[in-house]
Design a protein around this motif. Structure first.
Motif, PDB file in Angstrom:
ATOM      1  N   ASP A  89     110.530  62.164 -12.930  1.00  0.00           N
ATOM      2  CA  ASP A  89     111.507  63.025 -13.616  1.00  0.00           C
ATOM      3  C   ASP A  89     111.480  62.841 -15.138  1.00  0.00           C
ATOM      4  O   ASP A  89     111.652  63.805 -15.888  1.00  0.00           O
ATOM      5  CB  ASP A  89     112.946  62.729 -13.160  1.00  0.00           C
ATOM      6  N   GLU A 116     121.997  56.630 -12.582  1.00  0.00           N
ATOM      7  CA  GLU A 116     120.963  56.330 -11.589  1.00  0.00           C
ATOM      8  C   GLU A 116     121.115  57.355 -10.465  1.00  0.00           C
ATOM      9  O   GLU A 116     122.199  57.504  -9.911  1.00  0.00           O
ATOM     10  CB  GLU A 116     121.139  54.903 -11.071  1.00  0.00           C
ATOM     11  N   THR A 162     111.459  48.180  -9.138  1.00  0.00           N
ATOM     12  CA  THR A 162     111.550  46.790  -9.601  1.00  0.00           C
ATOM     13  C   THR A 162     112.003  45.879  -8.459  1.00  0.00           C
ATOM     14  O   THR A 162     111.499  44.763  -8.303  1.00  0.00           O
ATOM     15  CB  THR A 162     112.531  46.694 -10.791  1.00  0.00           C
ATOM     16  N   ASP A 164     109.188  45.824 -18.602  1.00  0.00           N
ATOM     17  CA  ASP A 164     110.583  46.273 -18.425  1.00  0.00           C
ATOM     18  C   ASP A 164     111.499  45.503 -19.383  1.00  0.00           C
ATOM     19  O   ASP A 164     112.407  46.076 -19.989  1.00  0.00           O
ATOM     20  CB  ASP A 164     111.072  45.965 -16.995  1.00  0.00           C
ATOM     21  N   GLU A 212     107.993  51.866 -16.540  1.00  0.00           N
ATOM     22  CA  GLU A 212     106.820  52.540 -15.977  1.00  0.00           C
ATOM     23  C   GLU A 212     106.650  53.967 -16.499  1.00  0.00           C
ATOM     24  O   GLU A 212     105.536  54.511 -16.489  1.00  0.00           O
ATOM     25  CB  GLU A 212     106.916  52.535 -14.439  1.00  0.00           C
TER      26      GLU A 212
END
Ligand code: ADP
Length: 459
Positions: free
Chosen positions: A242, A59, A68, A446, A427
């Motif tokens: 990204d 992350e 989220t 998700d 997403e």
């Protein structure tokens, strides 16, 4: 309240996961590498870890949660235990039709069918994790909302608590994936950067769960020029597209990239319902920095947003009167959260927002007399002081399009073939929304596609 405190505690614990020494190669090998620690990434990581395989999740931000964690309302699901308990019906067929119709039939029906079919078990799983929901109302039977507390914070806290049970799952914060590593046509990891430097994480499969483009206005404008200069009021910082960039480098196909769910009325991390500029009689108007109206405020939200974006500094002021303030909760919310201005006269209001007083007065007078150059038929009125002005910065709420995937969440390339080793969920994935998103389907997707991606990547 207890849930919120628990959530915050877990989120702070998540801060304690640290980056791993780049030099140690064994440490940088996994069966599954997950990129992104929002809802989809955490669910995929849990599901992959359940199989006993070694999983690393990277992350790039210092905390987990992504967009989220700011999900405010709830989840959309059908034929769930909560529908049975309450006697309020929202069937799988209702769910499927609503999703397809909202997408203007552009969504991929096969993917939507999976989403819908798995929604009841997704909600059961959330219950197992401690997230208790209820049907919002008979009028909105599709919405399942938390029994108490903030939805997104509870969701992320529950995922982190679950993820922490698996010693074979390692989470590295402050670690950004830069590009995918491909060997013999197979995706076998990613190059990542943390505070100590850049290194490779090798894996048998990679799941991209990097979220949307909401914090990348240039990229949004590239895919839809109508949204050039869009603001970023409604996103966390990590949503910079990204995953799309990395997947394009390995020839991935994209779908529906021109569609975004933009909100015209937005500031300070919130959006305000368009009814405060569109209700007959009880609504206000939009003016630009020059003090003049420029659009039919009752047009589709996306049209209003793109018209605002064409004005000076890509902004507008919502002008409304005391009657509108009293009539709409969203008017009060906009004034408070949007740090609006209030004055007894239009001239004084104009001075507070730096707009020419005579121009604003002339704009309001001619509008109140029913003159409308923009074919607005549901005319509001700006007649009773005090008067209010709230600056609005149109922003993107959700990225509808994304990577093309199949039913196993494998990413498809521009020739229609699976890219071996590459999966996507959340997403960043396209196919579920087309030109319109059913609110609440996103945290559902998700879970459903996070599980599919995590499980299949671990095989
Ligand atoms: P979703 O609902 O699809 O999971 P979120 O916005 O909740 O989307 O989460 C996406 C997460 O991915 C965010 O926490 C974001 O910071 C993270 N992310 C985005 N790009 C990268 C990257 N290059 N490397 C690591 N993490 C990333």
């Amino acid at each position: 309240m207890k849930k919120i405190i628990l959530g915050l505690l877990l989120i702070s614990l998540a801060f304690m996961f640290t980056g791993c020494a780049p030099q140690d190669n064994k440490k940088n090998e996994a069966d599954v590498l997950i990129v992104g620690g929002g809802g989809a990434g955490l669910v995929a990581a849990i599901e992959a870890a359940k199989t006993g395989k070694k999983v690393i999740l990277v992350e790039k931000m210092p905390a987990l949660g992504g967009n989220t964690i700011i999900s405010a309302t709830g989840i959309t699901a059908s034929d769930t235990i909560y529908h049975q308990e309450s006697g309020i019906s929202f069937t799988k067929e209702d769910h499927f039709q609503r999703t397809m119709t909202t997408s203007k039939n552009l969504a991929n029906g096969d993917l939507v069918r999976i989403l819908v079919d798995e929604s009841a078990s997704a909600v059961l799983w959330l219950k197992e994790l401690g997230v208790n929901l209820k049907v919002r109302s008979e009028a909105e039977p599709f919405w399942l909302v938390p029994v108490e507390g903030h939805y997104g914070a509870q969701l992320v806290a529950a995922y982190i608590q679950e993820a922490n049970k698996y010693s074979n799952l390692e989470i590295r914060l402050n670690t950004k994936a830069n590009k995918l590593i491909v060997e013999n046509g197979v995706v076998v990891g990613a190059e990542v950067t943390n505070n100590d430097g850049t290194y490779n994480i090798k894996s048998k499969a990679v799941v991209l769960a990097t979220g949307g483009l909401n914090n990348n206005p240039e990229m949004i404008a590239y895919y839809n020029a109508k949204y050039a200069n869009i603001h970023t009021q409604m996103t966390t910082p990590g949503a910079t597209g990204d995953g799309i960039t990395m997947a394009l480098e390995v020839n991935a196909e994209l779908v529906d990239m021109e569609f975004f769910q933009v909100r015209p009325l937005s500031s300070n991390g919130n959006w305000y319902h368009e009814r405060i500029i569109s209700t007959e009689d009880l609504s206000g108007i939009l003016i630009n920095k020059e003090g003049v109206r420029f659009t039919n405020e009752t047009a589709a939200p996306r049209t209003v947003a793109s018209e605002i974006l064409k004005q000076s500094d890509a902004l507008a002021y919502i002008i409304f009167d005391q009657r509108v303030y009293d009539a709409h909760a969203d008017a009060k919310k906009a004034f408070t959260i949007g740090r609006g201005e209030k004055a007894d006269t239009l001239a004084a209001l104009a001075a507070l927002i730096g707009v020419d007083a005579a121009t604003l007065e002339a704009t309001v007078t001619s509008y109140n007399e029913g003159e409308d150059a923009f074919n607005r038929t549901a005319l509001g009125k700006v007649i009773e002081g005090p008067f209010y002005a709230v600056k609005t910065l149109p922003s993107n709420h959700y990225t509808m399009g994304g990577l093309k995937v199949n039913e196993l969440a494998q990413v498809i390339n521009k020739s229609g073939q699976v890219i071996p080793g590459l999966y996507a969920a959340g997403e960043v994935m396209g196919g579920l929304y087309g030109d319109g998103r059913v609110a609440g389907n996103n945290t559902l997707d998700d879970i459903v596609f996070g599980k599919i991606a995590g499980f299949n990547a671990a095989q």
